[in-house]
Design a protein around this motif. Sequence first.
Motif, PDB file in Angstrom:
ATOM      1  N   ASP A 411      50.126  44.437 -89.796  1.00  0.00           N
ATOM      2  CA  ASP A 411      50.475  43.872 -88.506  1.00  0.00           C
ATOM      3  C   ASP A 411      51.906  44.278 -88.169  1.00  0.00           C
ATOM      4  N   ALA A 412      52.124  44.730 -86.925  1.00  0.00           N
ATOM      5  CA  ALA A 412      53.464  45.167 -86.504  1.00  0.00           C
ATOM      6  C   ALA A 412      54.501  44.073 -86.737  1.00  0.00           C
ATOM      7  N   GLN A 413      54.088  42.805 -86.600  1.00  0.00           N
ATOM      8  CA  GLN A 413      55.018  41.694 -86.798  1.00  0.00           C
ATOM      9  C   GLN A 413      55.450  41.560 -88.259  1.00  0.00           C
ATOM     10  N   ASN A 414      54.679  42.145 -89.165  1.00  0.00           N
ATOM     11  CA  ASN A 414      54.994  42.049 -90.597  1.00  0.00           C
ATOM     12  C   ASN A 414      55.741  43.271 -91.129  1.00  0.00           C
ATOM     13  N   LEU A 415      56.215  44.123 -90.228  1.00  0.00           N
ATOM     14  CA  LEU A 415      56.880  45.357 -90.652  1.00  0.00           C
ATOM     15  C   LEU A 415      58.092  45.070 -91.544  1.00  0.00           C
ATOM     16  N   ASP A 416      58.910  44.098 -91.131  1.00  0.00           N
ATOM     17  CA  ASP A 416      60.098  43.752 -91.924  1.00  0.00           C
ATOM     18  C   ASP A 416      59.731  43.373 -93.354  1.00  0.00           C
ATOM     19  N   ASN A 417      58.754  42.465 -93.477  1.00  0.00           N
ATOM     20  CA  ASN A 417      58.336  42.009 -94.813  1.00  0.00           C
ATOM     21  C   ASN A 417      57.772  43.160 -95.642  1.00  0.00           C
ATOM     22  N   PHE A 418      56.998  44.023 -94.985  1.00  0.00           N
ATOM     23  CA  PHE A 418      56.407  45.173 -95.677  1.00  0.00           C
ATOM     24  C   PHE A 418      57.505  46.060 -96.253  1.00  0.00           C
ATOM     25  N   LEU A 419      58.543  46.331 -95.451  1.00  0.00           N
ATOM     26  CA  LEU A 419      59.646  47.183 -95.902  1.00  0.00           C
ATOM     27  C   LEU A 419      60.466  46.496 -96.991  1.00  0.00           C
ATOM     28  N   LYS A 420      60.661  45.166 -96.856  1.00  0.00           N
ATOM     29  CA  LYS A 420      61.422  44.426 -97.875  1.00  0.00           C
ATOM     30  C   LYS A 420      60.717  44.480 -99.222  1.00  0.00           C
ATOM     31  N   GLU A 421      59.381  44.389 -99.204  1.00  0.00           N
ATOM     32  CA  GLU A 421      58.622  44.470-100.449  1.00  0.00           C
ATOM     33  C   GLU A 421      58.764  45.851-101.093  1.00  0.00           C
ATOM     34  N   MET A 422      59.062  46.858-100.262  1.00  0.00           N
ATOM     35  CA  MET A 422      59.309  48.207-100.768  1.00  0.00           C
ATOM     36  C   MET A 422      60.748  48.370-101.239  1.00  0.00           C
ATOM     37  N   GLY A 423      61.596  47.373-100.924  1.00  0.00           N
ATOM     38  CA  GLY A 423      63.006  47.456-101.307  1.00  0.00           C
ATOM     39  C   GLY A 423      63.862  48.076-100.228  1.00  0.00           C
ATOM     40  N   GLU A 428      68.688  45.167 -87.268  1.00  0.00           N
ATOM     41  CA  GLU A 428      67.815  44.932 -86.116  1.00  0.00           C
ATOM     42  C   GLU A 428      67.660  46.211 -85.291  1.00  0.00           C
ATOM     43  N   ASP A 429      68.783  46.961 -85.109  1.00  0.00           N
ATOM     44  CA  ASP A 429      68.723  48.209 -84.327  1.00  0.00           C
ATOM     45  C   ASP A 429      67.833  49.239 -85.014  1.00  0.00           C
ATOM     46  N   GLU A 430      67.975  49.334 -86.345  1.00  0.00           N
ATOM     47  CA  GLU A 430      67.153  50.280 -87.103  1.00  0.00           C
ATOM     48  C   GLU A 430      65.681  49.898 -87.040  1.00  0.00           C
ATOM     49  N   HIS A 431      65.431  48.591 -87.079  1.00  0.00           N
ATOM     50  CA  HIS A 431      64.058  48.087 -86.992  1.00  0.00           C
ATOM     51  C   HIS A 431      63.431  48.484 -85.658  1.00  0.00           C
ATOM     52  N   GLN A 432      64.184  48.286 -84.569  1.00  0.00           N
ATOM     53  CA  GLN A 432      63.684  48.634 -83.237  1.00  0.00           C
ATOM     54  C   GLN A 432      63.510  50.145 -83.106  1.00  0.00           C
ATOM     55  N   ASP A 433      64.447  50.904 -83.688  1.00  0.00           N
ATOM     56  CA  ASP A 433      64.371  52.366 -83.647  1.00  0.00           C
ATOM     57  C   ASP A 433      63.109  52.855 -84.367  1.00  0.00           C
ATOM     58  N   LEU A 434      62.833  52.236 -85.539  1.00  0.00           N
ATOM     59  CA  LEU A 434      61.646  52.612 -86.304  1.00  0.00           C
ATOM     60  C   LEU A 434      60.379  52.273 -85.532  1.00  0.00           C
ATOM     61  N   LEU A 435      60.341  51.100 -84.912  1.00  0.00           N
ATOM     62  CA  LEU A 435      59.158  50.679 -84.136  1.00  0.00           C
ATOM     63  C   LEU A 435      58.856  51.660 -83.011  1.00  0.00           C
ATOM     64  N   ARG A 436      59.919  52.207 -82.385  1.00  0.00           N
ATOM     65  CA  ARG A 436      59.710  53.158 -81.288  1.00  0.00           C
ATOM     66  C   ARG A 436      59.049  54.446 -81.782  1.00  0.00           C
ATOM     67  N   CYS A 437      59.259  54.741 -83.061  1.00  0.00           N
ATOM     68  CA  CYS A 437      58.676  55.967 -83.633  1.00  0.00           C
ATOM     69  C   CYS A 437      57.212  55.782 -84.052  1.00  0.00           C
ATOM     70  N   LEU A 438      56.783  54.531 -84.148  1.00  0.00           N
ATOM     71  CA  LEU A 438      55.481  54.247 -84.755  1.00  0.00           C
ATOM     72  C   LEU A 438      54.408  53.961 -83.712  1.00  0.00           C
ATOM     73  N   PRO A 439      53.248  54.629 -83.817  1.00  0.00           N
ATOM     74  CA  PRO A 439      52.125  54.282 -82.933  1.00  0.00           C
ATOM     75  C   PRO A 439      51.502  52.949 -83.360  1.00  0.00           C
ATOM     76  N   ASP A 441      48.309  50.360 -82.714  1.00  0.00           N
ATOM     77  CA  ASP A 441      46.972  50.389 -82.119  1.00  0.00           C
ATOM     78  C   ASP A 441      46.706  49.146 -81.264  1.00  0.00           C
ATOM     79  N   ALA A 442      45.501  49.103 -80.694  1.00  0.00           N
ATOM     80  CA  ALA A 442      45.142  48.012 -79.768  1.00  0.00           C
ATOM     81  C   ALA A 442      45.145  46.644 -80.433  1.00  0.00           C
ATOM     82  N   LYS A 443      45.007  46.629 -81.775  1.00  0.00           N
ATOM     83  CA  LYS A 443      45.006  45.355 -82.499  1.00  0.00           C
ATOM     84  C   LYS A 443      46.401  44.952 -82.962  1.00  0.00           C
ATOM     85  N   GLY A 444      47.414  45.732 -82.544  1.00  0.00           N
ATOM     86  CA  GLY A 444      48.778  45.420 -82.951  1.00  0.00           C
ATOM     87  C   GLY A 444      49.070  45.815 -84.381  1.00  0.00           C
ATOM     88  N   LYS A 445      48.342  46.834 -84.880  1.00  0.00           N
ATOM     89  CA  LYS A 445      48.481  47.267 -86.274  1.00  0.00           C
ATOM     90  C   LYS A 445      49.201  48.625 -86.346  1.00  0.00           C
TER      91      LYS A 445
END
Length: 478
Positions: A411-423, A428-439, A441-445
Amino acid sequence: MAIKRQNFNYSTSVATRGKPNEPTKGKVNLKNIMNAMQNLRGGNVNINNLDKVLGNLGIKLTDKEIEELLCNLPVDAYGQVALNDIMDNVKSIKENISVQNLDNFLKDMGIKLTEDESHDLLKRLPINAQGKINKNALMNAMKRFRGGNIDINNLDKILGNLGIKLTDREMEELVSKLPIDDDGTVALNKLMENVKTVKENIDPQNLDNFLKDMGITLSEDERQDLLKHLPIDGKINKKNIMDVVQNFRGGNVNINNLDNVLGNLGIKLTDREMEELLNNLPVDANGKVSLKKVMDNVKSIKENIDAQNLDNFLKDMGITLTEDEQQDLLRRLPIDANGKVKMKNLMNAVQNLKRGTVDINNLDQILGNLGIKLTDGEIEELMSNMAADANGRVELNKLLDDMKYIKENIDAQNLDNFLKEMGITLTEDEHQDLLRCLPIDAKGKINKKNIMDSVKNLHGCELFGGRDSASEGSKVAQ
């Protein structure tokens, strides 16, 4: 035709008296007749005798369930209804509940939900075309649900409905740990957390009793040897005990406790597998068999199946294939000189076959046999996407496709947690920048591979501790 529920007073004359299950010459045991009748696909019943027939078959329905049954039965002009129609409808009623009755069903169990919690729960449940929820699926969802309160006076009933069995000692420990409110209620998630703790751990001083309850007997030397292999931190984790015991070279098992031993070790065998195991075990004159022999035979049975039993094996798993699908599957499988198929090869072939249907109630078992591990959240998401038919079945390819999608996306809303689990920590700016690079889908995934590719190419001094390097990002991602 308006039919009222009637109360019948009837007595059954049983021919067999004396010892239970002892057949009398020329007589048939009534219990055997009733069991056979439940599986009979022919015969008719007079609708006015419905209560009596159900009673004799040992089927107990509430007034509401009887009312629902009567509404659904196709009664002919003579007041007759096919026995198989009765049994199919009874099965559906006993195994499923209407979405509209969910709150009342949970209240009868002693579980209270707020309106928001009720809506949240419904999102996690598979609902069939008739607007029904399977009770097993509901119970599994409730075990993972984070809301709701229970009445402590209904604790036994709730645990029973959830399929949780505790010994008297475990129940006593559970009650002593529960944070009970002044009104005698406790949060369901607190109950489940404490049940998990009680079920998963024991006191070291209770190790002997725990093993004896399992049907495993150790000598003093074997006991001391076992303790050396166990990590002890106040309590001993039962899983650790089970893991060590499965690889333990000592100890004996009473053959009469074999079911109990295997159950406690988390080993599930079908009736056919149990029969094969019993046939192969070298039991001594005292009815004992070495634990090592049990585990070696279980391993052999679980890792291989008879090619002739393939259809039955898949049915036991909850997977049903047509004759053509079964033949197609057999062509893909290597069969050894003993006519056996390796379980691993079978599971790989089933995943690639992508045909057949599965029983949604066997989902945990099917995923386990396929070697697929999902988190509780992923299981909930998978169940909420499954559109089961009236028989609680779904297409295997749909199940595997949905499972693949869940495993490969977040889920796009869980991106932060997903990255934190990766270390990886982003501003916030980097997070928004990364989101702009990512497609998205219609389900918000977001696809996990796309995240990895983007992270590897993401440049930013602050992201990697001042080193503006894509290769550093690659290292963190890996």
